[in-house]
Design a protein around this motif. Structure first.
Motif, short mmCIF file in Angstrom:
data_model
loop_
_atom_site.label_atom_id
_atom_site.label_comp_id
_atom_site.label_asym_id
_atom_site.label_seq_id
_atom_site.Cartn_x
_atom_site.Cartn_y
_atom_site.Cartn_z
N MET A 108 0.85 -1.18 0.00
CA MET A 108 0.00 0.00 0.00
C MET A 108 0.90 1.24 0.00
SD MET A 108 -3.15 1.06 2.49
CE MET A 108 -4.12 -0.29 1.93
N THR A 109 0.57 2.16 -0.85
CA THR A 109 1.40 3.35 -0.99
C THR A 109 1.08 4.37 0.10
OG1 THR A 109 -0.16 4.51 -2.40
CG2 THR A 109 1.41 3.04 -3.49
N LEU A 110 1.98 5.28 0.29
CA LEU A 110 1.79 6.35 1.26
C LEU A 110 0.57 7.20 0.89
CD1 LEU A 110 2.75 7.82 3.77
CD2 LEU A 110 4.29 9.14 2.32
N ALA A 111 0.34 7.41 -0.40
CA ALA A 111 -0.81 8.20 -0.83
C ALA A 111 -2.12 7.52 -0.44
CB ALA A 111 -0.77 8.41 -2.34
N LYS A 112 -2.19 6.20 -0.56
CA LYS A 112 -3.40 5.48 -0.17
C LYS A 112 -3.61 5.54 1.33
CE LYS A 112 -3.43 2.16 -3.95
NZ LYS A 112 -3.38 0.73 -4.29
N VAL A 113 -2.54 5.40 2.09
CA VAL A 113 -2.64 5.48 3.55
C VAL A 113 -3.10 6.88 3.96
CG1 VAL A 113 -1.34 5.39 5.71
CG2 VAL A 113 -0.97 3.64 3.97
N ALA A 114 -2.51 7.90 3.35
CA ALA A 114 -2.89 9.28 3.68
C ALA A 114 -4.34 9.55 3.29
CB ALA A 114 -1.95 10.25 2.97
N ALA A 115 -4.76 9.04 2.13
CA ALA A 115 -6.15 9.25 1.70
C ALA A 115 -7.11 8.54 2.64
CB ALA A 115 -6.34 8.74 0.27
N GLY A 116 -6.80 7.31 3.02
CA GLY A 116 -7.66 6.58 3.95
C GLY A 116 -7.72 7.24 5.32
N LEU A 117 -6.59 7.68 5.82
CA LEU A 117 -6.55 8.37 7.10
C LEU A 117 -7.34 9.67 7.05
CD1 LEU A 117 -5.49 8.47 10.01
CD2 LEU A 117 -3.43 9.58 9.11
N SER A 118 -7.16 10.43 5.99
CA SER A 118 -7.90 11.69 5.84
C SER A 118 -9.40 11.45 5.77
CB SER A 118 -7.44 12.42 4.58
OG SER A 118 -6.08 12.74 4.66
N ALA A 119 -9.81 10.46 4.99
CA ALA A 119 -11.24 10.15 4.87
C ALA A 119 -11.79 9.69 6.22
CB ALA A 119 -11.46 9.07 3.81
N GLY A 120 -11.05 8.86 6.93
CA GLY A 120 -11.49 8.39 8.24
C GLY A 120 -11.61 9.52 9.25
N LEU A 121 -10.64 10.42 9.25
CA LEU A 121 -10.70 11.56 10.17
C LEU A 121 -11.86 12.49 9.84
CD1 LEU A 121 -6.89 12.37 10.53
CD2 LEU A 121 -8.42 11.44 12.29
N LEU A 122 -12.09 12.73 8.55
CA LEU A 122 -13.23 13.56 8.14
C LEU A 122 -14.55 12.89 8.53
CD1 LEU A 122 -14.25 16.08 6.65
CD2 LEU A 122 -14.17 14.73 4.54
N PHE A 123 -14.67 11.60 8.29
CA PHE A 123 -15.86 10.85 8.66
C PHE A 123 -16.09 10.89 10.18
CE2 PHE A 123 -17.87 6.63 9.62
CZ PHE A 123 -19.10 6.89 9.03
N GLY A 124 -15.04 10.63 10.94
CA GLY A 124 -15.15 10.67 12.40
C GLY A 124 -15.51 12.05 12.92
N ALA A 125 -14.94 13.08 12.34
CA ALA A 125 -15.27 14.45 12.75
C ALA A 125 -16.74 14.75 12.44
CB ALA A 125 -14.37 15.46 12.04
N GLY A 126 -17.20 14.31 11.28
CA GLY A 126 -18.61 14.51 10.93
C GLY A 126 -19.54 13.77 11.89
#
Length: 152
Positions: free
Chosen positions: A1-19
């Motif tokens: 898994m690339t760093l970009a995929k990890v960063a995208a998944g982490l960002s999406a998860g944080l945005l989802f959790g914040a929402g």
């Protein structure tokens, strides 16, 4: 898994959790008050859904116009579009669990930052349910593979 995929998944998860946190979905009492039409009904989660549905619809509309996702070679879409008994039963069990516990999986995970006895009980029950349903699906697919070729 690339760093970009990890960063995208982490960002999406944080945005989802914040929402989830901002909308009150991580508060089981708020959810239960929304589901209880005879008690202190709280309609605010209907507003959350009313805001989420158009955003999701717009996102799906935009995604369908792309040939592939940004970080994957192609879209992974379900092949089966039929409404089968196992979907209805699974949906009903999900709803009952949500109504009894006040959590669904996403908000439960987001709530782990402030664990409680009820949350831990829900997470354990969710894990047991996932294990039982997975085993049941395998047993059903072995018993009648021609009737359920998509399972397993």
């Amino acid at each position: 898994m690339t760093l970009a995929k990890v960063a995208a998944g982490l960002s999406a998860g944080l945005l989802f959790g914040a929402g989830l946190a901002m909308s009150g979905m991580t508060n089981p009492n708020k959810v239960l008050n929304f589901l209880d039409l005879t008690g202190p009904w709280d309609p605010s989660l209907a507003l959350v859904m009313a805001a989420a549905v158009p955003v999701s619809a717009l996102s799906f509309w935009a995604a369908r116009r792309r040939h592939r996702p940004f970080l994957e070679p192609g879209f992974l879409l379900p092949a089966n579009r039929r409404l089968e008994a196992r979907l209805w039963v699974g949906s009903a069990l999900f709803g009952v669990g949500w109504g009894l516990g006040g959590y669904c999986p996403g908000p439960a995970v987001a709530s782990l930052t402030q664990p409680s006895l009820g949350l831990v009980a829900f997470i354990i029950a969710m894990g047991v349910g996932l294990g039982v349903s997975s085993r049941a699906a395998k047993l059903i697919s072995r018993a009648s593979p021609k009737e359920h070729p998509h399972m397993g």
